[in-house]
Design a protein around this motif. Structure first.
Motif, mmCIF file in Angstrom:
data_model
loop_
_atom_site.group_PDB
_atom_site.id
_atom_site.type_symbol
_atom_site.label_atom_id
_atom_site.label_comp_id
_atom_site.label_asym_id
_atom_site.label_seq_id
_atom_site.Cartn_x
_atom_site.Cartn_y
_atom_site.Cartn_z
ATOM 1 N N SER A 1 0.836 -1.198 0.000
ATOM 2 C CA SER A 1 0.000 0.000 0.000
ATOM 3 C C SER A 1 0.872 1.250 0.000
ATOM 4 N N TYR A 2 0.227 2.365 -0.307
ATOM 5 C CA TYR A 2 0.959 3.635 -0.324
ATOM 6 C C TYR A 2 -0.020 4.775 -0.087
ATOM 7 N N LEU A 3 0.387 5.719 0.747
ATOM 8 C CA LEU A 3 -0.369 6.939 1.000
ATOM 9 C C LEU A 3 0.485 8.142 0.619
ATOM 10 N N PRO A 4 -0.081 9.137 -0.051
ATOM 11 C CA PRO A 4 0.711 10.335 -0.354
ATOM 12 C C PRO A 4 1.139 11.015 0.945
ATOM 13 N N PRO A 5 2.285 11.684 0.946
ATOM 14 C CA PRO A 5 2.853 12.224 2.190
ATOM 15 C C PRO A 5 1.983 13.246 2.911
ATOM 16 N N ARG A 6 1.198 14.002 2.184
ATOM 17 C CA ARG A 6 0.451 15.098 2.813
ATOM 18 C C ARG A 6 -0.720 14.555 3.643
ATOM 19 N N ARG A 7 -0.600 14.650 4.958
ATOM 20 C CA ARG A 7 -1.642 14.199 5.877
ATOM 21 C C ARG A 7 -2.478 15.398 6.296
ATOM 22 N N VAL A 8 -3.783 15.288 6.123
ATOM 23 C CA VAL A 8 -4.697 16.388 6.418
ATOM 24 C C VAL A 8 -5.588 15.980 7.583
ATOM 25 N N THR A 9 -5.391 16.589 8.730
ATOM 26 C CA THR A 9 -6.216 16.286 9.898
ATOM 27 C C THR A 9 -7.574 16.978 9.765
ATOM 28 N N ASN A 10 -8.504 16.585 10.620
ATOM 29 C CA ASN A 10 -9.808 17.253 10.625
ATOM 30 C C ASN A 10 -9.660 18.738 10.912
ATOM 31 N N GLN A 11 -8.739 19.092 11.813
ATOM 32 C CA GLN A 11 -8.545 20.506 12.141
ATOM 33 C C GLN A 11 -7.974 21.260 10.947
ATOM 34 N N GLU B 1 3.785 2.719 -6.362
ATOM 35 C CA GLU B 1 4.450 2.465 -5.084
ATOM 36 C C GLU B 1 3.826 1.276 -4.359
ATOM 37 N N ALA B 2 2.492 1.219 -4.343
ATOM 38 C CA ALA B 2 1.814 0.093 -3.696
ATOM 39 C C ALA B 2 2.138 -1.217 -4.396
ATOM 40 N N SER B 3 2.202 -1.190 -5.714
ATOM 41 C CA SER B 3 2.478 -2.398 -6.496
ATOM 42 C C SER B 3 3.890 -2.906 -6.250
ATOM 43 N N ARG B 4 4.851 -2.008 -6.198
ATOM 44 C CA ARG B 4 6.236 -2.408 -5.930
ATOM 45 C C ARG B 4 6.346 -3.109 -4.575
ATOM 46 N N ARG B 5 5.631 -2.594 -3.592
ATOM 47 C CA ARG B 5 5.666 -3.203 -2.259
ATOM 48 C C ARG B 5 4.988 -4.566 -2.254
ATOM 49 N N ALA B 6 3.911 -4.702 -2.993
ATOM 50 C CA ALA B 6 3.228 -6.004 -3.079
ATOM 51 C C ALA B 6 4.095 -7.025 -3.795
ATOM 52 N N LEU B 7 4.745 -6.610 -4.872
ATOM 53 C CA LEU B 7 5.640 -7.508 -5.608
ATOM 54 C C LEU B 7 6.808 -7.949 -4.741
ATOM 55 N N GLU B 8 7.367 -7.011 -3.977
ATOM 56 C CA GLU B 8 8.471 -7.347 -3.076
ATOM 57 C C GLU B 8 8.011 -8.359 -2.025
ATOM 58 N N ALA B 9 6.812 -8.142 -1.478
ATOM 59 C CA ALA B 9 6.289 -9.062 -0.465
ATOM 60 C C ALA B 9 6.049 -10.452 -1.041
ATOM 61 N N ALA B 10 5.677 -10.502 -2.326
ATOM 62 C CA ALA B 10 5.417 -11.785 -2.978
ATOM 63 C C ALA B 10 6.691 -12.458 -3.482
ATOM 64 N N GLY B 11 7.799 -11.719 -3.449
ATOM 65 C CA GLY B 11 9.065 -12.277 -3.912
ATOM 66 C C GLY B 11 9.139 -12.467 -5.402
ATOM 67 N N ASP C 1 -6.960 10.109 -0.514
ATOM 68 C CA ASP C 1 -6.238 9.500 -1.626
ATOM 69 C C ASP C 1 -5.342 8.375 -1.120
ATOM 70 N N GLY C 2 -5.077 7.400 -1.971
ATOM 71 C CA GLY C 2 -4.189 6.310 -1.578
ATOM 72 C C GLY C 2 -4.256 5.167 -2.563
ATOM 73 N N ALA C 3 -3.468 4.125 -2.280
ATOM 74 C CA ALA C 3 -3.421 2.953 -3.163
ATOM 75 C C ALA C 3 -3.106 1.704 -2.359
ATOM 76 N N GLY C 4 -3.640 0.590 -2.817
ATOM 77 C CA GLY C 4 -3.331 -0.714 -2.243
ATOM 78 C C GLY C 4 -3.257 -1.737 -3.355
ATOM 79 N N ALA C 5 -2.478 -2.791 -3.157
ATOM 80 C CA ALA C 5 -2.299 -3.786 -4.209
ATOM 81 C C ALA C 5 -2.053 -5.165 -3.600
ATOM 82 N N VAL C 6 -2.405 -6.187 -4.357
ATOM 83 C CA VAL C 6 -2.071 -7.560 -3.988
ATOM 84 C C VAL C 6 -1.542 -8.285 -5.211
ATOM 85 N N VAL C 7 -0.680 -9.268 -4.956
ATOM 86 C CA VAL C 7 -0.276 -10.214 -5.993
ATOM 87 C C VAL C 7 -1.076 -11.488 -5.751
#
Length: 326
Positions: free
Chosen positions: A13-23, A65-75, A167-173
């Motif tokens: 998974s991947y989240l863009p760096p900018r975190r926006v709180t409720n405040q 970014e999410a896909s690269r992490r999923a591929l790495e986890a799957a080897g 905004d964000g992304a998630g992936a699985v192999v």
């Protein structure tokens, strides 16, 4: 001859760096003369923060970014993929598909790649399609992605909707296997509910026709969502020959904590079995389920051998569930 199944072998998974709180959001809205507060948002949604992508960042950038992490986890490597399915309602452009753009960024050129548009149910739909193609022998290793930049289609003059999404992304192999991983799925849609959650705009002659910002009848969505999610989950359980008590984890679409808790209660599941990320991510539409799954796997909540129920509901109106064994 052994029967062919599919199993999830890696998540990312991947989240863009900018975190926006409720405040942060309340301060921005105040400049528009719109009043809201952290307490108001939390009470109604359970959301404390969300992430927004920078203007130049696209859904395929987050998906990469999410896909690269999923591929790495799957080897495995991107070149090992023979199928890419991308669930999104906010693609990079009208065409080509975000899947083809992602494929090129990954360097996985040559395999089939296409988008699935079922809004917040998109990942459940995409995972079901990938499972069917693997079972049929059309693919051996698939990348299934959900990614969104919903911040681009929000009306920041409407506090009832703009506070919900992120905004964000998630992936699985997903890979072919001799042992069951995806146990059952159940998908539905009912077009008569098109108007309760939509972005009623389109492009024509170089101009936007209609309204390109999200519209939602929150009460209608809530009323419909809890009922259909329970039915889809029970249908998936029935197909797999399992019962409520066999569910180790419920990972619903992260739309609203009330909907999520309501579904868990209807399935007679203790809230300790509910994976919750909506508090920190907001509603990331098609990305929300794979984001939550990856969080649960990497935090040690979801472990090999456990039964996980994924379920989503979104504009269309679409809904569905996938029951899997990790």
């Amino acid at each position: 001859m052994n029967k062919r199944y599919s199993r999830i072998t890696g998540t990312g998974s991947y989240l863009p760096p900018r975190r926006v709180t409720n405040q942060d959001l309340a301060n921005e809205l105040a400049q528009r003369g719109i009043e809201t507060s952290d307490a108001w948002i939390v009470e109604r949604t359970g959301i404390h923060a969300r992430h927004f992508a920078d203007p130049q960042v696209t859904s395929s950038d987050l998906a990469l970014e999410a896909s690269r992490r999923a591929l790495e986890a799957a080897g495995c490597q991107a070149q090992d993929l023979d199928l890419i399915i991308f669930a999104t309602s906010t693609p990079d452009m009208v065409f080509p598909s975000a899947a083809c753009i992602l494929q090129n960024k990954l360097g996985a050129n040559g395999c089939p790649a296409f988008d699935v548009q079922a809004v917040c149910s998109g990942f459940v739909y995409a995972l079901t399609v990938a499972d069917a193609m693997i079972r049929a022998g059309s693919a051996r290793r698939a990348l299934v992605v959900g990614a969104e930049v919903f911040s681009r289609i929000l009306d920041f003059n409407d506090r009832t909707t703009c506070v919900l999404f992120g905004d964000g992304a998630g992936a699985v192999v997903l890979e072919a296997s001799d042992t069951p991983g995806i146990l059952a799925s159940d998908l539905h849609a009912d077009g008569k509910y098109v108007d309760i959650l939509c972005v009623p705009g389109t492009v024509s002659g170089g101009r936007v026709l209609g309204d390109p910002l999200l519209k939602m009848d929150g009460q209608a969505v809530f009323k419909l969502a809890v009922g259909v999610l329970e039915k889809a989950a029970r249908a998936a359980l029935d197909k797999a020959g399992l019962q409520d008590v066999d569910i180790d984890w419920l990972i619903p679409h992260q739309a609203n904590i009330r909907i999520m808790q309501g579904t868990a209660k209807k399935l007679k599941l203790p809230l300790e079995k509910l994976v919750v990320t909506v508090d920190q991510h907001g509603n990331t539409s098609a990305a929300s389920i794979p984001l939550a799954l990856d969080h649960a796997v990497r935090s040690g909540q979801v472990r090999p051998g456990q039964h996980v129920m994924l379920e989503g509901v979104g504009g269309g109106f679409t809904w569905g569930a996938v029951l899997l064994k990790m």
